[in-house]
Scaffold this motif. Structure first.
Motif, short mmCIF file in Angstrom:
data_model
loop_
_atom_site.label_atom_id
_atom_site.label_comp_id
_atom_site.label_asym_id
_atom_site.label_seq_id
_atom_site.Cartn_x
_atom_site.Cartn_y
_atom_site.Cartn_z
N GLY A 1 0.80 -1.21 0.00
CA GLY A 1 0.00 0.00 0.00
C GLY A 1 0.83 1.26 0.00
O GLY A 1 0.55 2.20 -0.74
N GLU A 2 1.84 1.31 0.86
CA GLU A 2 2.69 2.50 0.97
C GLU A 2 4.14 2.09 0.73
O GLU A 2 4.60 1.07 1.22
CB GLU A 2 2.54 3.12 2.37
CG GLU A 2 1.11 3.48 2.75
CD GLU A 2 0.50 4.50 1.80
OE1 GLU A 2 1.24 5.33 1.24
OE2 GLU A 2 -0.75 4.48 1.64
N ARG A 3 4.85 2.91 -0.02
CA ARG A 3 6.22 2.54 -0.38
C ARG A 3 7.25 3.04 0.63
O ARG A 3 8.40 2.61 0.61
CB ARG A 3 6.55 3.07 -1.77
CG ARG A 3 6.47 4.57 -1.91
CD ARG A 3 6.38 4.99 -3.36
NE ARG A 3 6.52 6.42 -3.53
CZ ARG A 3 6.21 7.08 -4.64
NH1 ARG A 3 5.71 6.41 -5.67
NH2 ARG A 3 6.39 8.37 -4.74
N GLY A 4 6.87 3.97 1.50
CA GLY A 4 7.79 4.47 2.51
C GLY A 4 8.71 5.55 1.96
O GLY A 4 8.63 5.93 0.79
N PRO A 5 9.61 6.06 2.80
CA PRO A 5 10.52 7.12 2.38
C PRO A 5 11.45 6.66 1.25
O PRO A 5 11.82 5.49 1.17
CB PRO A 5 11.33 7.43 3.65
CG PRO A 5 10.51 6.89 4.77
CD PRO A 5 9.78 5.71 4.23
N LEU A 6 11.84 7.62 0.41
CA LEU A 6 12.76 7.32 -0.68
C LEU A 6 14.16 7.06 -0.12
O LEU A 6 14.68 7.84 0.69
CB LEU A 6 12.81 8.50 -1.67
CG LEU A 6 13.71 8.32 -2.89
CD1 LEU A 6 13.22 7.20 -3.78
CD2 LEU A 6 13.77 9.63 -3.68
N VAL A 7 14.77 5.95 -0.55
CA VAL A 7 16.11 5.58 -0.10
C VAL A 7 17.16 5.95 -1.15
O VAL A 7 18.17 6.58 -0.84
CB VAL A 7 16.18 4.07 0.21
CG1 VAL A 7 17.61 3.66 0.57
CG2 VAL A 7 15.22 3.70 1.32
N SER A 8 16.91 5.58 -2.42
CA SER A 8 17.90 5.88 -3.45
C SER A 8 17.29 5.77 -4.84
O SER A 8 16.30 5.05 -5.05
CB SER A 8 19.10 4.92 -3.35
OG SER A 8 18.72 3.59 -3.68
N VAL A 9 17.89 6.48 -5.79
CA VAL A 9 17.58 6.36 -7.21
C VAL A 9 18.91 6.24 -7.94
O VAL A 9 19.79 7.09 -7.76
CB VAL A 9 16.79 7.57 -7.75
CG1 VAL A 9 16.50 7.40 -9.23
CG2 VAL A 9 15.50 7.77 -6.97
N GLU A 10 19.08 5.18 -8.74
CA GLU A 10 20.32 4.97 -9.48
C GLU A 10 20.01 4.59 -10.91
O GLU A 10 19.02 3.92 -11.19
CB GLU A 10 21.16 3.87 -8.82
CG GLU A 10 21.54 4.19 -7.38
CD GLU A 10 22.70 3.33 -6.87
OE1 GLU A 10 23.53 2.91 -7.70
OE2 GLU A 10 22.75 3.09 -5.66
#
Length: 339
Positions: A180-189
């Motif tokens: 349902g929820e993806r949570g805080p953004l950790v990284s984009v690469e």
């Protein structure tokens, strides 16, 4: 044995692959008519035919109409036999689509299995081997699936020539899961893959992605892979949130500037990030079937695609579940699978 009459005119190869998978898992046979009828080249193509042949090979099932170009197929499922199998597509047809057809059947077998597939691993109209490794299988592990895929060699469209090996363990019971929820953004690469092409192509793609997505240099990766049968280029963006991982892929095409490839990919990633949905469009299509076999599940997604809706309607014919899809704000939908 129960037999279903299915209409394949309202979708592409996914309807056939889902029907094959569900027939193996439920013991319900089917006749599908009008397979890929709306496509420029209707009927079974090589990857669809290989999926049918592979389904028969692992189970002793019987298929009538299993020839290239056939628009009608009758499939009578047998019992799945775990073991060590090899299937060669002989073209750049997607090994990943064939693998996805077989995986759920092996989850329900009584012992572990190993499957080697030869053909395309990075195809524009199918999930890539990287997507299966980094997005699809991690999501399925939350449902209780234990499977891994190893990429032996890359096979780009149109030459193919790649190979993957999948190992699948039996799953005594699948779990109902929620995305349902993806949570805080950790990284984009971002990663650019190149085979027998100039490195400058990948650098141009990465420069655009870095600018459009605000990525620092250490988040941009250029990989030259062992030369495949033919040249190839794929560029990927991995988006990791605390509760979910997605992988987006774009492909280089003859006559299409590298910058355009990257611009299109960046637009997909931005649409997903701005939506606040947990699951992106392609993974949403692919979660429905395992959730139905688990007896339930739910997720939010940024696109309620025609593929998702047609696949949901087919799944409901094989499994006693209801699949609901409701809007939940701009570019966000809630999908629920319930027994």
């Amino acid at each position: 044995m129960d037999m279903l009459e299915l209409d394949g005119r309202g979708g592409g190869g996914q309807l056939l692959r889902s029907a094959l998978t569900l027939a193996l898992c439920t013991g319900t046979g089917f006749t599908m008519r009008g397979i890929r009828a709306a496509r420029p080249r209707p009927g079974l193509m090589r990857q669809h035919l290989t999926a049918v042949q592979a389904a028969c090979a692992i189970s002793g099932s019987e298929a009538t109409g299993a020839t290239l170009g056939s628009t009608d197929l009758t499939f009578v499922p047998g019992a799945v036999v775990p073991g060590d199998y090899t299937f060669a597509l002989g073209t750049a047809g997607s090994t990943m689509l064939v693998l996805q057809t077989l995986l759920p059947a092996f989850w329900r077998a009584g012992a572990s299995s190993r499957v080697r597939l030869e053909g395309g691993t990075h195809n524009p109209m199918a999930p890539s081997a990287d997507f299966i490794q980094h997005a699809y299988l991690p999501a399925l592990r939350r449902i209780g699936v234990c499977a891994d895929v190893a990429l032996e060699s890359h096979g780009f469209y149109p030459a193919g020539g790649g190979a993957v090996v999948a190992t699948i363990e039996p799953c005594p019971g699948l779990q109902v899961a929620a995305f349902g929820e993806r949570g805080p953004l950790v990284s984009v690469e971002a990663t650019a893959l190149l085979s027998a092409l100039a490195a400058s192509i990948g650098r141009r793609e990465l420069a655009v992605l870095g600018k459009r997505l605000g990525l620092a240099e250490d988040r941009l990766h250029l990989h030259s892979v062992r030369p495949a049968v033919g040249p190839g280029n794929a560029v990927m963006v991995r988006v990791e949130h605390a509760g979910h991982v997605e992988l987006f892929t774009g492909y280089g095409e003859r006559g299409l500037p590298a910058e355009k490839v990257a611009e299109r990919l960046a637009a997909q990633v931005r649409h997903y990030l701005d939506s606040q949905a947990c699951v992106a469009e392609h993974l949403a299509d692919q979660l429905l079937l395992p959730m139905a076999l688990a007896g339930g599940g739910k997720f939010t997604t940024c696109v309620a695609s025609d593929h998702l809706l047609s696949n949901a309607a087919l799944i409901e014919k094989f499994v006693a579940v209801e699949i609901d899809c409701e809007p939940d704000g701009p570019d966000r939908w809630r999908v629920r699978v319930a027994a």
